[in-house]
Scaffold this motif. Structure first.
Motif, PDB file in Angstrom:
ATOM      1  N   GLU A 245      -0.701  -0.879  -5.575  1.00 19.58           N
ATOM      2  CA  GLU A 245      -1.999  -0.987  -4.914  1.00 19.58           C
ATOM      3  C   GLU A 245      -3.129  -0.997  -5.935  1.00 19.58           C
ATOM      4  O   GLU A 245      -4.064  -1.792  -5.850  1.00 19.58           O
ATOM      5  N   LEU A 246      -3.054  -0.095  -6.939  1.00 19.48           N
ATOM      6  CA  LEU A 246      -4.072  -0.037  -7.986  1.00 19.48           C
ATOM      7  C   LEU A 246      -4.133  -1.352  -8.754  1.00 19.48           C
ATOM      8  O   LEU A 246      -5.207  -1.907  -8.997  1.00 19.48           O
ATOM      9  N   ARG A 247      -2.974  -1.874  -9.135  1.00 23.33           N
ATOM     10  CA  ARG A 247      -2.937  -3.117  -9.907  1.00 23.33           C
ATOM     11  C   ARG A 247      -3.473  -4.281  -9.077  1.00 23.33           C
ATOM     12  O   ARG A 247      -4.117  -5.183  -9.602  1.00 23.33           O
TER      13      ARG A 247
ATOM     14  N   HIS B  13       0.816  -1.210   0.000  1.00 22.56           N
ATOM     15  CA  HIS B  13       0.000   0.000   0.000  1.00 22.56           C
ATOM     16  C   HIS B  13       0.854   1.266   0.000  1.00 22.56           C
ATOM     17  O   HIS B  13       0.347   2.365  -0.192  1.00 22.56           O
ATOM     18  N   ALA B  14       2.165   1.112   0.211  1.00 24.29           N
ATOM     19  CA  ALA B  14       3.048   2.272   0.129  1.00 24.29           C
ATOM     20  C   ALA B  14       3.339   2.641  -1.321  1.00 24.29           C
ATOM     21  O   ALA B  14       3.845   3.721  -1.609  1.00 24.29           O
ATOM     22  N   ASP B  15       3.026   1.747  -2.238  1.00 27.34           N
ATOM     23  CA  ASP B  15       3.240   1.973  -3.669  1.00 27.34           C
ATOM     24  C   ASP B  15       1.868   2.102  -4.328  1.00 27.34           C
ATOM     25  O   ASP B  15       1.189   1.099  -4.548  1.00 27.34           O
TER      26      ASP B  15
ATOM     27  N   PRO C 262     -10.946  -6.905   4.208  1.00 25.92           N
ATOM     28  CA  PRO C 262     -11.104  -5.452   4.099  1.00 25.92           C
ATOM     29  C   PRO C 262      -9.972  -4.709   4.798  1.00 25.92           C
ATOM     30  O   PRO C 262      -9.171  -5.307   5.533  1.00 25.92           O
ATOM     31  N   PRO C 263      -9.893  -3.384   4.608  1.00 24.43           N
ATOM     32  CA  PRO C 263      -8.932  -2.581   5.370  1.00 24.43           C
ATOM     33  C   PRO C 263      -9.176  -2.715   6.867  1.00 24.43           C
ATOM     34  O   PRO C 263     -10.283  -3.018   7.312  1.00 24.43           O
TER      35      PRO C 263
ATOM     36  N   VAL D  70       0.795  -7.783  -5.823  1.00 27.92           N
ATOM     37  CA  VAL D  70       1.502  -7.142  -6.932  1.00 27.92           C
ATOM     38  C   VAL D  70       2.646  -6.367  -6.309  1.00 27.92           C
ATOM     39  O   VAL D  70       2.419  -5.487  -5.470  1.00 27.92           O
ATOM     40  N   ARG D  71       3.868  -6.700  -6.711  1.00 27.90           N
ATOM     41  CA  ARG D  71       5.033  -6.079  -6.084  1.00 27.90           C
ATOM     42  C   ARG D  71       5.972  -5.534  -7.155  1.00 27.90           C
ATOM     43  O   ARG D  71       6.185  -6.175  -8.192  1.00 27.90           O
TER      44      ARG D  71
END
Length: 270
Positions: free
Chosen positions: A159-161, A153-155, A184-185, A212-213
């Motif tokens: 996060e979108l992908r 989530h820092a990227d 969920p969050p 996804v990294r």
């Protein structure tokens, strides 16, 4: 999610609306520019994801047509002009090449939020089919698959992908008759508690970990499917794709299809 978004009659589920949108966008008979295909995709996706309040002339001008923050839709009429073209193209498509499509996507005049409805000759058969299969579905509940996205989530890009990967998997797994949940969050305590309870008493439930990294100029998409009852990993895979300016929808959809096929095949022999 699989709620209905139409206001009247037999209502198409969001999974079928999404599939109809993808088919529509890929059809050369829909006489739209690539820009207006993005316009159509934007308003439909926002609506089925429950964010129709974001569909305003300003957000369309900025997010779809690339206008800057100073965009004023009362001065620059681009959204109104392109919406008229979009409405005309959809009408022509459904009167011609799309006459046999099961779902009709339209943009009513006076706004930009789309509407969705079954084609007239499909609506009655859909209602009948739902009634005929309701007992069968209730008698044989599907296994539960919990999707947990570990993308960083820092990227924001990763996060979108990850979100796109999750969305594609949800559509395919629901089509395969699985009950699907998404971790969920942390701030959604009630939903988090429900999933934690499932982890503690899983029944026939499975965990689908995805991520996804970023890896230099590439992005690694990975998934791992395991049995919540004993932690056994039943299937897994990963792909490395070169990063591009766009999100790579085709590659994400392809990987999601492969994952869904593998999961269905593994469970079919258990």
């Amino acid at each position: 999610m699989d709620e209905s978004v139409s206001a009247h009659g037999a209502e198409p589920p969001t999974s079928e609306i999404f599939e109809s949108l993808q088919t529509l966008l890929a059809n050369d008979s829909l006489r739209l520019s690539e820009r207006n295909r993005r316009f159509l995709s934007f308003v439909v996706t926002q609506t089925i994801e429950g964010r129709s309040e974001r569909i305003k002339a300003y957000s369309i001008g900025v997010d779809v047509f690339g206008r800057d923050d100073s965009f004023d839709p009362t001065v620059d009429p681009i959204v109104r002009i392109e919406a008229t073209r979009l409405r005309s193209a959809l009408t022509a498509y459904y009167e011609g090449a799309g006459a046999g499509d099961r779902i009709r996507i339209a943009m009513p005049r006076g706004g930009y939020v789309p509407s969705f409805a079954w084609a007239p000759d499909v609506a009655d058969s859909v209602v009948a089919a739902k009634a005929a299969t309701a007992d069968e579905v209730n008698a044989a509940p599907a296994a539960t698959v919990v999707i947990h996205d570990h993308s960083g989530h820092a990227d924001p890009e990763a996060e979108l992908r990850g979100e796109l990967f999750t969305d594609a998997l949800l559509v395919l797994l629901r089509k395969a008759r699985f009950k699907t949940l998404v971790v969920p969050p942390a701030e959604r305590a009630a939903a988090s508690g429900s999933i934690q309870a499932l982890f503690e008493k899983p029944g026939e439930s499975y965990l689908l970990d995805i991520a996804v990294r970023p890896l230099a100029e590439r992005r690694r998409y990975s998934w791992r499917f395991s049995d919540l009852r004993n932690g056994e990993v039943l299937a897994s895979d990963f792909r490395d794709y070169f990063a591009r300016a766009v999100a790579g929808f085709e590659l994400i959809d392809e990987l999601a299809q492969d994952a869904a096929r593998s999961i269905t095949a593994v469970l079919a022999v258990r």
